[in-house]
Write a protein that holds these residues in place. Structure first.
Motif, PDB file in Angstrom:
ATOM      1  N   HIS B  56      26.175 -19.643 -28.060  1.00 11.37           N
ATOM      2  CA  HIS B  56      24.899 -19.215 -27.493  1.00 11.37           C
ATOM      3  C   HIS B  56      23.784 -20.212 -27.830  1.00 11.37           C
ATOM      4  CE1 HIS B  56      21.285 -16.485 -27.394  1.00 11.37           C
ATOM      5  NE2 HIS B  56      21.857 -16.121 -26.274  1.00 11.37           N
ATOM      6  N   GLU B  57      23.767 -20.669 -29.085  1.00  7.89           N
ATOM      7  CA  GLU B  57      22.767 -21.661 -29.499  1.00  7.89           C
ATOM      8  C   GLU B  57      22.966 -22.985 -28.762  1.00  7.89           C
ATOM      9  OE1 GLU B  57      20.051 -21.934 -31.739  1.00  7.89           O
ATOM     10  OE2 GLU B  57      20.099 -19.751 -31.560  1.00  7.89           O
ATOM     11  N   LYS B  58      24.229 -23.394 -28.636  1.00  6.79           N
ATOM     12  CA  LYS B  58      24.561 -24.657 -27.964  1.00  6.79           C
ATOM     13  C   LYS B  58      24.062 -24.642 -26.522  1.00  6.79           C
ATOM     14  CE  LYS B  58      26.307 -27.396 -30.697  1.00  6.79           C
ATOM     15  NZ  LYS B  58      25.927 -28.786 -30.823  1.00  6.79           N
ATOM     16  N   ILE B  59      24.302 -23.521 -25.854  1.00  8.97           N
ATOM     17  CA  ILE B  59      23.876 -23.414 -24.455  1.00  8.97           C
ATOM     18  C   ILE B  59      22.350 -23.467 -24.354  1.00  8.97           C
ATOM     19  CG2 ILE B  59      23.818 -21.870 -22.436  1.00  8.97           C
ATOM     20  CD1 ILE B  59      26.684 -20.909 -23.433  1.00  8.97           C
ATOM     21  N   TRP B  60      21.678 -22.742 -25.255  1.00 11.07           N
ATOM     22  CA  TRP B  60      20.210 -22.729 -25.208  1.00 11.07           C
ATOM     23  C   TRP B  60      19.607 -24.089 -25.524  1.00 11.07           C
ATOM     24  CZ3 TRP B  60      16.377 -19.911 -23.303  1.00 11.07           C
ATOM     25  CH2 TRP B  60      16.667 -18.620 -22.881  1.00 11.07           C
ATOM     26  N   GLN B  61      20.311 -24.850 -26.344  1.00 11.20           N
ATOM     27  CA  GLN B  61      19.804 -26.195 -26.651  1.00 11.20           C
ATOM     28  C   GLN B  61      19.652 -27.041 -25.399  1.00 11.20           C
ATOM     29  OE1 GLN B  61      22.129 -28.311 -29.570  1.00 11.20           O
ATOM     30  NE2 GLN B  61      21.442 -26.971 -31.209  1.00 11.20           N
ATOM     31  N   ARG B  62      20.490 -26.762 -24.415  1.00 13.81           N
ATOM     32  CA  ARG B  62      20.431 -27.562 -23.184  1.00 13.81           C
ATOM     33  C   ARG B  62      19.406 -27.045 -22.199  1.00 13.81           C
ATOM     34  NH1 ARG B  62      26.388 -29.772 -21.934  1.00 13.81           N
ATOM     35  NH2 ARG B  62      26.906 -30.250 -24.079  1.00 13.81           N
ATOM     36  N   VAL B  63      18.877 -25.863 -22.481  1.00 12.57           N
ATOM     37  CA  VAL B  63      17.888 -25.278 -21.577  1.00 12.57           C
ATOM     38  C   VAL B  63      16.507 -25.811 -21.938  1.00 12.57           C
ATOM     39  CG1 VAL B  63      16.837 -23.121 -20.777  1.00 12.57           C
ATOM     40  CG2 VAL B  63      19.281 -23.197 -21.325  1.00 12.57           C
ATOM     41  N   ARG B  64      15.872 -26.462 -20.971  1.00 16.62           N
ATOM     42  CA  ARG B  64      14.558 -27.040 -21.230  1.00 16.62           C
ATOM     43  C   ARG B  64      13.442 -26.023 -21.033  1.00 16.62           C
ATOM     44  NH1 ARG B  64      12.578 -32.744 -19.678  1.00 16.62           N
ATOM     45  NH2 ARG B  64      13.325 -33.722 -21.567  1.00 16.62           N
ATOM     46  N   TRP B  65      13.715 -25.018 -20.228  1.00 22.08           N
ATOM     47  CA  TRP B  65      12.702 -24.027 -19.902  1.00 22.08           C
ATOM     48  C   TRP B  65      12.139 -23.381 -21.168  1.00 22.08           C
ATOM     49  CZ3 TRP B  65      12.797 -18.725 -20.913  1.00 22.08           C
ATOM     50  CH2 TRP B  65      11.768 -17.993 -20.324  1.00 22.08           C
ATOM     51  N   GLY B  66      10.849 -23.206 -21.221  1.00 25.56           N
ATOM     52  CA  GLY B  66      10.231 -22.518 -22.353  1.00 25.56           C
ATOM     53  C   GLY B  66       9.888 -23.435 -23.513  1.00 25.56           C
ATOM     54  N   LYS B  67      10.156 -24.748 -23.328  1.00 24.62           N
ATOM     55  CA  LYS B  67       9.723 -25.701 -24.345  1.00 24.62           C
ATOM     56  C   LYS B  67       8.554 -26.477 -23.773  1.00 24.62           C
ATOM     57  CE  LYS B  67      13.885 -26.874 -26.933  1.00 24.62           C
ATOM     58  NZ  LYS B  67      14.848 -27.953 -27.221  1.00 24.62           N
ATOM     59  N   GLU B  68       7.463 -26.536 -24.500  1.00 18.48           N
ATOM     60  CA  GLU B  68       6.373 -27.354 -23.983  1.00 18.48           C
ATOM     61  C   GLU B  68       5.816 -28.271 -25.054  1.00 18.48           C
ATOM     62  OE1 GLU B  68       2.926 -23.966 -24.258  1.00 18.48           O
ATOM     63  OE2 GLU B  68       3.920 -24.363 -22.354  1.00 18.48           O
ATOM     64  N   ARG B  69       5.424 -29.448 -24.581  1.00 20.24           N
ATOM     65  CA  ARG B  69       4.862 -30.427 -25.491  1.00 20.24           C
ATOM     66  C   ARG B  69       3.529 -29.889 -26.022  1.00 20.24           C
ATOM     67  NH1 ARG B  69       6.134 -35.680 -26.318  1.00 20.24           N
ATOM     68  NH2 ARG B  69       7.708 -35.745 -24.696  1.00 20.24           N
ATOM     69  N   ILE B  70       3.307 -30.000 -27.313  1.00 22.78           N
ATOM     70  CA  ILE B  70       2.018 -29.614 -27.875  1.00 22.78           C
ATOM     71  C   ILE B  70       0.979 -30.620 -27.401  1.00 22.78           C
ATOM     72  CG2 ILE B  70       0.675 -29.418 -30.015  1.00 22.78           C
ATOM     73  CD1 ILE B  70       3.182 -28.498 -31.434  1.00 22.78           C
ATOM     74  N   GLU B  71      -0.098 -30.131 -26.809  1.00 24.17           N
ATOM     75  CA  GLU B  71      -1.144 -31.012 -26.300  1.00 24.17           C
ATOM     76  C   GLU B  71      -2.304 -31.051 -27.293  1.00 24.17           C
ATOM     77  OE1 GLU B  71      -2.129 -33.193 -23.944  1.00 24.17           O
ATOM     78  OE2 GLU B  71       0.016 -33.318 -23.546  1.00 24.17           O
ATOM     79  N   PRO B  72      -2.364 -32.071 -28.133  1.00 24.57           N
ATOM     80  CA  PRO B  72      -3.454 -32.094 -29.103  1.00 24.57           C
ATOM     81  C   PRO B  72      -4.802 -32.375 -28.434  1.00 24.57           C
ATOM     82  CG  PRO B  72      -2.160 -34.094 -29.256  1.00 24.57           C
ATOM     83  CD  PRO B  72      -1.471 -33.230 -28.254  1.00 24.57           C
ATOM     84  N   PHE B  73      -5.833 -31.701 -28.905  1.00 29.73           N
ATOM     85  CA  PHE B  73      -7.183 -31.918 -28.388  1.00 29.73           C
ATOM     86  C   PHE B  73      -8.032 -32.617 -29.450  1.00 29.73           C
ATOM     87  CE2 PHE B  73      -6.623 -27.612 -30.021  1.00 29.73           C
ATOM     88  CZ  PHE B  73      -7.571 -27.581 -31.037  1.00 29.73           C
ATOM     89  N   ASN B  74      -9.243 -32.962 -29.065  1.00 31.52           N
ATOM     90  CA  ASN B  74     -10.164 -33.632 -29.969  1.00 31.52           C
ATOM     91  C   ASN B  74     -11.570 -33.094 -29.733  1.00 31.52           C
ATOM     92  OD1 ASN B  74     -11.488 -35.574 -31.619  1.00 31.52           O
ATOM     93  ND2 ASN B  74     -11.815 -36.867 -29.816  1.00 31.52           N
ATOM     94  N   ILE B  75     -12.023 -32.255 -30.646  1.00 31.98           N
ATOM     95  CA  ILE B  75     -13.376 -31.705 -30.534  1.00 31.98           C
ATOM     96  C   ILE B  75     -14.333 -32.685 -31.203  1.00 31.98           C
ATOM     97  CG2 ILE B  75     -14.874 -29.751 -31.079  1.00 31.98           C
ATOM     98  CD1 ILE B  75     -12.354 -28.040 -31.357  1.00 31.98           C
ATOM     99  N   TRP B  76     -15.248 -33.225 -30.427  1.00 32.27           N
ATOM    100  CA  TRP B  76     -16.139 -34.268 -30.937  1.00 32.27           C
ATOM    101  C   TRP B  76     -17.572 -33.741 -30.963  1.00 32.27           C
ATOM    102  CZ3 TRP B  76     -15.100 -38.891 -33.111  1.00 32.27           C
ATOM    103  CH2 TRP B  76     -16.176 -39.761 -33.304  1.00 32.27           C
ATOM    104  N   LEU B  77     -18.078 -33.467 -32.169  1.00 32.60           N
ATOM    105  CA  LEU B  77     -19.440 -32.953 -32.305  1.00 32.60           C
ATOM    106  C   LEU B  77     -20.407 -34.118 -32.511  1.00 32.60           C
ATOM    107  CD1 LEU B  77     -18.548 -30.095 -34.826  1.00 32.60           C
ATOM    108  CD2 LEU B  77     -18.767 -29.875 -32.364  1.00 32.60           C
TER     109      LEU B  77
END
Lengths: 242, 242
Positions: B56-77
Motif C-alpha cells: 500500500h505504501e509502495k503504491i502511494w509513493q508513486r501517486v503524485r496527487w496530493g503532494k505540493e511544493r511548499i511555496e515560501p513567501f517573503n514579507i518585507w516591511l
C-alpha cells in the motif's frame, strides 16, 4: 521540499482501511464460512481500529524517546585558488544529498558574483567572512547543513566561521602552487604573477596553512572522487544517524 | 527540527500491530466462541497485513496527487526608522509560527550589528540589499519563508528584493515623522536632527514612499496587533493551504 495535503492523508487512510477491512472479512469467512458474520465483524473492527489508531498516535505523541534534533554540520573547504575546492565540494554535496538531510551548497564565486566590486584586502575579507558566517548560522538554525568552499586564506577567517557556526569541519585542500598554476584555465594566476591582480592568495598575498584542519586532502595523491569519499565518510560517522 | 529514529518507527509499528491483532482476536472470539481459531486468524491477519501495508505504501509513493511544493513567501516591511516595523514584524512572525511552516525572522539591526561600520550611503545600502536578497533567496531555496524588517528607503532597494526573491509581499509601515520622533527612545532622531547622524532616512536623507506596496499599514489608525492580523490574513489567503 513538498508537503502532503490533508486530502491526500484522508484518501490514504480510507484506502488502507478498505484493504485492511477486506482482508479481515476474507480471513474470517475462510475460517468460519459465514459471510454475514464476517462482514459485521469486519465493520465493527473498522470502527474500533479507527478509534484505537487515534489513541495509539496520541500516546506516541507524548513519548519523547526516538526523537532527535537534527544536528546540522558545516563542511568548510579552504585552499589556494584552483586547488580543487569547488570540484570536491560539488561532489561532496551530490553524495550527501542521498541521505535525505536538508543541505545547501555555498561557493565563494556565487556570492562574489553578486557584488563584483567586493575587495580582497584583509578588512574586506574579514567582513565577507562575517556575512558568510551569518548566512550559515541562519541556515543551520533551520536545520540545514552546509558544504562551503572559500579560499579563506587567514587562520582568522576560519576561526570566525568556526565561532559563528556549529559542527564545523575544516577541510584543507592541499595543492602546491605549481599544480594550481597548471589548472589556470581562468588565467588568474597569470594575471596575479604579472601584477594585474592584487591580493591574490599564494602569489602576492599570504595563504596561511590551517593548523587545526579536521581533514587534510593532498590533491597530489587523491583524486576528487577519493577526496569526496573521505569527507563524506567523516560526516557519516559523526553527523548522519541511519 | 526533529527527526524520528528508525528504532522509534519499528517500536511504533510493533506496538500498533499488537493492538490491532489483539482487537481482531477479541472480535473473532466474541463472534464465534473459538479462541484457538481466533488466535490463528489473528496471526495470519498480522502477517498478511504487514505485507499489504508495505504494498500500500509502495503504491502511494508513486501517486503524485496530493503532494505540493511548499511555496515560501517573503514579507518585507519597509518604513521610516521607529515607524514600528520591528514590533509588527515580531508579531507577524509569532502568529505565523503556528502554521507549521518553516519561517525565519530577519531584522535590519541584527544584521547591521554584525558589521558595525556598514555605511548608510546609497552605494552601501545597495550592496547591503543584494546581500540580504541573497540570504532570503538561499533560505527560500530550502522552503523557508521570511519576515523581514528593513528601512529600505529607496524604491530601488525594494525592487532588488522583489527581483531576487519569490512571493515578496511589500508592506509599507506608514508613520508620519512626528510619531516616529515621539517614539525616539534610542535618541536617533535627536542625533540626526543635530547632524550627528548622517544619511538618516526621513531627516537628512530621502525615504521614497513605496508606490506598489501590497499592503499599507497606517500606524495612526491601526495598533500593532491589528496590523499584524491584516498581514497574517493576507498571507494565509495566498500562501498557506490548510
Amino acid at each position: 521540499m513538498f508537503r502532503e495535503t490533508n486530502l491526500r492523508y484522508i484518501a490514504k487512510g480510507v484506502s488502507w482501511r478498505f484493504v485492511a477491512t477486506t482482508t479481515t472479512i476474507v480471513i474470517v469467512y475462510i475460517f468460519f464460512g459465514r459471510l454475514d458474520l464476517a462482514i459485521v465483524a469486519g465493520l465493527i473492527e473498522t470502527i474500533l481500529k479507527i478509534v484505537l489508531y487515534w489513541l495509539h498516535e496520541k500516546i506516541w505523541q507524548r513519548v519523547r524517546w526516538g526523537k532527535e534534533r537534527i544536528e546540522p554540520f558545516n563542511i568548510w573547504l579552504t585552499g589556494l585558488p584552483l586547488s580543487g575546492k569547488t570540484t570536491i565540494g560539488d561532489l561532496v554535496y551530490k553524495k550527501l544529498q542521498k541521505y535525505q538531510i536538508p543541505i545547501e551548497r555555498l561557493d565563494s564565486k556565487d556570492i562574489r558574483e553578486l557584488i563584483p566590486s567586493l575587495g580582497y584586502g584583509r578588512e574586506d575579507r574579514y567582513r565577507h567572512m562575517i556575512r558568510v558566517g551569518h548566512l550559515i548560522k541562519t541556515l543551520q538554525k533551520n536545520s540545514i547543513s552546509i558544504v562551503a568552499s572559500f579560499v579563506s586564506p587567514y587562520e582568522e577567517s576560519r576561526e570566525i566561521i568556526k565561532r559563528m557556526t556549529k559542527n564545523s569541519v575544516i577541510v584543507y585542500i592541499k595543492a602546491d602552487i605549481k599544480s594550481c598554476q597548471k589548472r589556470d584555465y581562468k588565467g588568474v594566476y597569470k594575471k596575479a604573477l604579472s601584477g594585474e591582480l592584487k591580493n591574490f592568495s599564494g602569489v602576492n598575498d599570504i595563504y596561511e596553512e590551517p593548523k587545526n584542519a579536521n581533514i587534510v586532502i593532498d590533491t597530489n595523491i587523491l583524486s576528487p572522487e577519493e577526496a569526496s569519499d573521505i569527507i563524506v565518510n567523516y560526516i557519516k560517522k559523526r553527523y548522519i544517524k541511519e
